[in-house]
Design an enzyme around this catalytic site. Structure first.
Site: not given
Length: 179
Positions: A24, A73
């Site tokens: 992602h 992330k």
């Protein structure tokens, strides 16, 4: 005279793959001398525990162009997740950006004047570095394409919203949506 390729900033997103090796990627593309440069330099200069932004390289001492800041992330945990973060995901990001330049999504003559911030998801359960690389490469290229083309459009988003939100981690039931 500067090219109008990037106004102030372009933003794109892409999710590729399934399971532990999915990618992602969120990108912000902007010109040197603008707000993206300020954000880029600030992020590089102010790492936090477990989240150390770094310049993306094609190989050691050869940074990808446009210069790209890799922002993880998820904090790198364990040997394989670290190898995926600093290895396969970084290599996939670098190759995806290079692919985008080769495809003309980012004009090569603009590459030295632009900066990219890429927020990257690498699942701590990653188990296949080659699949991770392939997914990260595709997600980087697709996120840049989305940024450059302004997709999805508002109409695309509204059509998807009518069908109900979903993501790899949660899909509300029809009953929840009806409330």
């Amino acid at each position: 005279m500067p090219s109008p390729f990037v106004p102030t900033a372009l933003i794109g997103e892409s999710f590729v793959g399934e399971g532990a090796n999915a990618a992602h990627t969120n990108v912000v593309i902007g010109r040197k001398g603008g707000p993206v440069e300020t954000a880029w330099a600030t992020a590089l200069a102010t790492p936090s525990a477990g989240h150390v932004p770094f310049m993306t390289v094609v190989r050691p001492s050869v940074p990808v162009k446009p210069l790209t800041l890799f922002v993880a992330k998820a904090a790198a945990e364990g040997e394989l997740h670290q190898r995926a973060t600093w290895g396969s995901a970084q290599a996939g990001l670098a190759q995806g950006i290079s692919d985008a330049v080769d495809a003309g999504l980012i004009p090569a003559e603009e590459a030295d004047d632009l900066l990219i911030i890429a927020a990257m998801w690498i699942n701590p359960a990653v188990d296949d570095l080659d699949e991770s690389f392939r997914n990260q490469r595709a997600a980087a290229r697709d996120a840049i394409r989305a940024a450059v083309t302004g997709t999805p459009t508002v109409s695309d988003v509204q059509t998807a919203a009518k069908q109900g939100p979903t993501n790899p981690f949660y899909t509300p039931t029809a009953e929840v949506l009806a409330r």
